[in-house]
Structure formats: C-alpha cells, structure tokens
Design an enzyme around this catalytic site. Sequence first.
Site, short mmCIF file in Angstrom:
data_model
loop_
_atom_site.label_atom_id
_atom_site.label_comp_id
_atom_site.label_asym_id
_atom_site.label_seq_id
_atom_site.Cartn_x
_atom_site.Cartn_y
_atom_site.Cartn_z
N CYS A 32 -66.50 178.79 90.39
CA CYS A 32 -67.60 179.01 89.46
C CYS A 32 -67.80 177.78 88.57
CB CYS A 32 -67.39 180.22 88.57
SG CYS A 32 -67.23 181.74 89.48
N ARG A 44 -68.11 173.73 92.82
CA ARG A 44 -67.12 174.70 92.33
C ARG A 44 -67.33 176.09 92.92
NH1 ARG A 44 -64.41 172.81 87.90
NH2 ARG A 44 -63.79 174.92 87.40
N TRP A 83 -68.44 181.50 92.69
CA TRP A 83 -67.55 181.71 93.83
C TRP A 83 -67.05 183.14 93.65
CZ3 TRP A 83 -62.38 182.87 94.85
CH2 TRP A 83 -61.94 182.60 96.15
N ASN A 91 -66.05 182.25 84.42
CA ASN A 91 -65.22 181.72 85.51
C ASN A 91 -63.84 182.30 85.32
OD1 ASN A 91 -64.04 180.11 87.52
ND2 ASN A 91 -63.61 178.46 86.06
N GLY A 92 -63.22 182.82 86.41
CA GLY A 92 -61.88 183.38 86.29
C GLY A 92 -61.87 184.83 86.71
N GLU A 107 -52.14 167.65 107.04
CA GLU A 107 -53.38 167.34 106.32
C GLU A 107 -54.55 167.23 107.31
OE1 GLU A 107 -54.37 167.53 103.46
OE2 GLU A 107 -56.05 166.16 103.21
N LYS A 127 -57.85 169.65 107.08
CA LYS A 127 -59.21 169.11 106.98
C LYS A 127 -60.10 169.71 108.07
CE LYS A 127 -59.16 166.60 103.42
NZ LYS A 127 -58.29 167.63 102.88
N GLU A 167 -60.90 173.48 107.34
CA GLU A 167 -61.81 173.77 106.23
C GLU A 167 -63.22 173.23 106.47
OE1 GLU A 167 -60.96 172.05 102.35
OE2 GLU A 167 -59.92 170.38 103.30
N HIS A 223 -40.19 174.42 120.52
CA HIS A 223 -39.55 175.68 120.09
C HIS A 223 -40.57 176.81 120.00
CE1 HIS A 223 -35.84 173.54 119.50
NE2 HIS A 223 -36.51 172.62 118.83
N LYS A 275 -64.10 173.98 95.01
CA LYS A 275 -63.31 172.77 94.74
C LYS A 275 -62.13 173.05 93.81
CE LYS A 275 -62.81 168.23 94.81
NZ LYS A 275 -62.21 167.74 96.04
C1 F6R Z 1 -58.36 170.60 100.67
C2 F6R Z 1 -58.35 170.74 99.23
C3 F6R Z 1 -57.50 171.80 98.64
C4 F6R Z 1 -56.90 171.32 97.30
C5 F6R Z 1 -56.11 172.45 96.62
C6 F6R Z 1 -55.47 171.99 95.33
O1 F6R Z 1 -59.16 169.54 101.07
O2 F6R Z 1 -59.03 170.04 98.55
O3 F6R Z 1 -56.51 172.22 99.51
O4 F6R Z 1 -56.07 170.24 97.57
O5 F6R Z 1 -56.97 173.52 96.36
O6 F6R Z 1 -56.42 171.54 94.44
P1 F6R Z 1 -56.03 170.66 93.18
O7 F6R Z 1 -55.54 169.34 93.70
O8 F6R Z 1 -57.28 170.53 92.38
O9 F6R Z 1 -54.95 171.39 92.46
#
Ligand code: F6R
Length: 643
Positions: A2, A27, A76, A102-103, A512, A516, A519, A535, A638
């Site tokens: 949000c 967000r 969100w 937000n929350g 990682e 990527k 997502e 395994h 985000k």
């Molecule tokens: C993936 C991504 C998320 C963040 C995670 C932590 O690309 O961006 O997995 O890394 O939500 O977010 P922060 O770093 O803001 O605590």
Amino acid sequence: MCGIIGYIGGQPALEVALAGLRRLEYRGYDSAGVAVVVDGGLRTLRRAGKLANLEKALAESETSPQGTVGIGHTRWATHGGPTDGNAHPHTDCTGAIAVIHNGIIENFASLRAGLERDGHELVSETDTEVVAHLLEDELATVNASDGPAAAAGGAGAAGPGEEAAAAGASRLTEAFRRVCRRLEGAFTLVVVHRDHPDVVVGARRNSPLVVGVGAGEAFLASDVAAFIAHTRSAVEIGQDQIVEARRDGVTITDFAGNQVEGRPYHVGWDASAAEKGGHPYFMLKEISEQPAALADTLRGRLSGDAEIVLDEERLSAQDFRDVDKVFIVACGTAYHAGLIAKYAIEHWTRLPCEVEMASEFRYRDPVLDRSTLVIAISQSGETLDTLMAVKHAREQKARVLAICNTNGSTIPRESDAVLYTRCGPEVGVASTKTFLGQVAACLLVGLYLAQVRGVLYGDEVARYVEKLQAMPALVGETLATIEPMRALARTLADARAVLFLGRHVGYPVALEGALKLKELAYMHAEGFPAGELKHGPIALVEQGLPVVIVAPSPRGRSHLHSKIVSNIQEVRARGARTIVIAEEGDTVVEPYAEHLIRVPATPTLFAPLVTTLPLQVFACELALARGLDVDQPRNLAKSVTVE
Ligand code: F6R
C-alpha cells in the site's frame, strides 16, 4: 504494501495525490483511490485494479474534485479482495471522514463487532474501515467534552475564526490519538475530515510514514518518492506517533499527546532518479544503474590507507571485537545477499555466522546475547518480518547492525547501527541494484570485522579493498556484453520450468536467479546446490529442460570447479539444455555448455557481484517475452509491511 499520500497546501490536491501515487504504485497495485476536501464536502473516488483505472474514471467523470487538501492510496490487498468497495479511502457513517491505511489492524474483528453493535454500518470487508467509524465515535466524544478544545494550542495571535479552526483540528487529532491507542497491529493511517479543511492527520506504528515540508504545504507519504518533485525536506516520524500537518507546518505528538521532535533530513536524490530515464521499465533502468549503485555503496567506506570505515555506525570497534557469533536476518533477495555474506564473514573472521529468514527467526527462539551481532538486511527498511526480528534480537540484548537502502526508514532506526547501501530509489518490484549494494555492504562489514578483530593482516585487507574498488567497472563490463543472455531468454519464453545450480557463493546466486524468474515470469524455477541435485531434484530433469549453472572460478578452487563440471555432465546426460555462467578463460566447461555466458574473472567471494547479472537479465527478458509487466508482477508489492 500500500502506498499512501496526504497533501495540504496551495496546489490542487488531486493532482498532487495522483502524481504521488504514480511513484508509489510499486508498493501495491490492486486498487487505488483518492479523497479531496471540497467546499465543506468530501469527494471520494475508488477503483479496483491499477492506478490507470482510477485515472480513467476521473477523466470520465463530469467534474474532477477541486481542493487543496486530499489523500490518495494504492492498495495491496490483505483484508478483502481487490474490488472497488474494498479500495481506500474508507469513510464513516456520516461521510465526513476519509481514511487510508497501510498495514493490518489485528483486532479489527472485535472492533468491528463492537461498532456494529452500536449501530454503525460497515460496507467493506477491510480492516481499515473500522478506523473511520471509531474516529466518528471518538470525535463525537471529544466534541462533547470541553477538555481537548481547551488544549488546542498553537492558535497564537490568530483571529477568532482561525482559533476555532485550530481548536477543531486539535479535537480531530485528539480523537485520532484515542483511536490509535485502541488499535493493535501495524498501521500507517492518514485521515482528512470534511469539516477540518486546515489539517491532515497521520499516525504510524511498525509501518512507514514520512513527512515532506514545503513552502506553505506539507505531505504525508509512505515514501519520499511521493513528494520528491515538490520538496527534498523530510521529517522522520517515530514509532507510535501522530503528525498533524497544516499549511504552516507540522506538529508531532506521541499516542499519549506529548509533543515530540521529528528528525528532519534532506533527501539526497531528486525526482529524476525516480523516473524511467528513457527505459521502458524501471527494472531495466535499475539493472543498468548497477555499476554506479555499487560504486555509491563503496564510496567513502574505503579510506586512503585501505582501512574500512563504517561511517554511520553507532557501535564501537570494541563492540565488534566482542562479537562471538553473527546472525544475518533478511527476506527474499536480501536473504540471498545474507547467504553470500556468510561465506565471506566466516572465511575472513572465523566467527560462526548463521543466516536466517527473518520471518522464522524470532519464532524458533534463537540463542542470542550481548556478544551476538545481528545483521538485518533490508532494501526498504520497512519489511515487517525483518523489523520484528530486529526487535526480538534487541530484546535479547544482541547488537543489531542494519544494512538498508532507505534513509529514515524503521529498521535502521530500531537498530544499533546502520550501513546505508546508497543505491538510490529502486522502483521495480524485483530487487536488482540494491542486491548488489547489499552484497557489497556485507563484504565491507566482513572485512571490517576481520580488521578490528585483527584476523586479517593490514596488507590482506588492502588487497581485498583494491579488488573491491575494481568491481563497479567489472559490473559495467558484464552488462556491456550481456546481449547473448537476452537473446537466449527470448527463445525460452515457452519453457515449462528452469533449474538453477551453483556451489559455494554460486548457490545463493542460483537461488536468486530462481526467485527472479518466479516473481517476474511466473514460471516454476528452483535453485539448488549442484551437489544436492542427485539426492532428489535430478528427477525433475527431462529432455530439453533449461538448467542454468553458475560455475565457480577454476582458479584457486579447482576442486569445486571439477565438481560442478561433473554436475553439468549429470544433467546433460539426462537431456537438460545447459546454460553455463563461467568466468573468462574457463575453457574446461566449454564442451558441456550448450550456451556459455561469460563474466569477468573476480576474487571468489566477489563473484556474485557479476554472476547475478546474467540471471537478472534472463528473468527480465524472459518475462517481457511472455508479455508480462516486470515492474509490477502479479500479487507482489515492493515493501512488505505485513507479517
Ligand atoms: C525480490 C524482492 C524481495 C525482497 C524482500 C525483502 O526481488 O525484492 O524478495 O528482497 O521482500 O525486502 P526488503 O529488502 O525491502 O526488506
């Protein structure tokens, strides 16, 4: 999760709110809404879906609300699906109050039941709506009593009309304070009232809220990006505080009503940093910014005589000498940065280092004490899982060092010390440049620990420092030659799944790469330690399955390199299409790689700073080839400010 903006000033509030929401949409983008105070009334418009839907509805409406006080929200969804009805702002029974949030309000069910018993009609499925109705009741109570009106300070030499307005605003703030005291959970709330056009009130607990202060105007927002086009003067709002924003300034109090000082700060970047700069997507721009982002993380931290300087830390060198165990807590991509850090910290310092997903940390009762260093890594500085891990660690007397990209955010404030990654704003939902910043910051912490504890000799630290300083150029070199990975990704748009394998620091890179791809491209993707494959996971390998292998350098760790060559052969033998990321000059892997992507040679522990890049580009390009929006992938946000 949000995005929130509140505005009071001289500009059209609707335009300010919409421009702010455009910058906050990363967000959350399930729905959007605005409320503007107009001539003793409140005009509210809300739409499910992205902000564009709201903008379309506004363009189609006969009159757009004119007024200089307003709020805007991009959602969100948590409580209730992404519908028009659940979109914010939410209003009370009288339609006088509009609230954005937000929350998560954890006790909303009991609050809602109480409100309904008292005759309130709640029309959405959200937790937020209870706030509007609670405020309606509390304001009626405050208005009915004399006390708070008398407490209306700040009217000063104002005339009787202004005095009455100030008293009214103060009553609204007092009523809002009472509401906040009744709420449990995490919340940023911003409120406007039809009858109080001289004030916007906000509150925060475990959720972000920053104030922007301009000439004759003020902004309340989740993130400075929302108001950076108007002012770079910001004020931090602390935990459990209320801010009353007026055209002539802001007043901050705690939930008990005691006045407190906000911490003012200057935002070090401008509006252009939050624009796409000619790129079709923020993610593409942020990938390309990585050499500069990495250089910014390192800048000023490596002194002339090769000493590592952690310039924003509030822990003494002795504190670092006293450490006997390190925990790293983080989520998602930041967790992967932590996994890489473990290899460096243990190797350089000989201290045990555990890396833990922040969401699990406090629930398993980790063994922490005064000599434990907890490193919390977070781009946003607002991730609630990480924040709660930080609080738990501090309750157990551990020392907490935050590695964070967002000045003024909650996690650094709740920590003993902070190292900012200084990568600039990251708007694309998937972390790219800030991952590199996090890895670099962790390497700095590792070297610093080794230096102050005397485990590495000065000349050894100097050699690492020299190599680290060369990394931004190598990142640039890698990006300049990455086209083959782009082209390859475009051919794989129809693949059903992709596996990623790595060993040593290549293993977190493989994780990682898989994250990527999941997502951004919504594909099944898994990262494994290459040795673990046989395994169980090798059963997934079938004819034509793309398998990306992050090969370690053949220099120095040849035992590791030969092992991964065997692993490549194992998957090839089962029909996999092998895509190998290998350093320049590694000729051994050539016969086994159907596709070979080259990266520059680096010291072993620094390799993730270059090997991650092809995987970012791979995921981004493959998602684009599937016609997806890489800046706003489905179901994500985000900044994850709920647990
Ligand atoms: C993936 C991504 C998320 C963040 C995670 C932590 O690309 O961006 O997995 O890394 O939500 O977010 P922060 O770093 O803001 O605590």
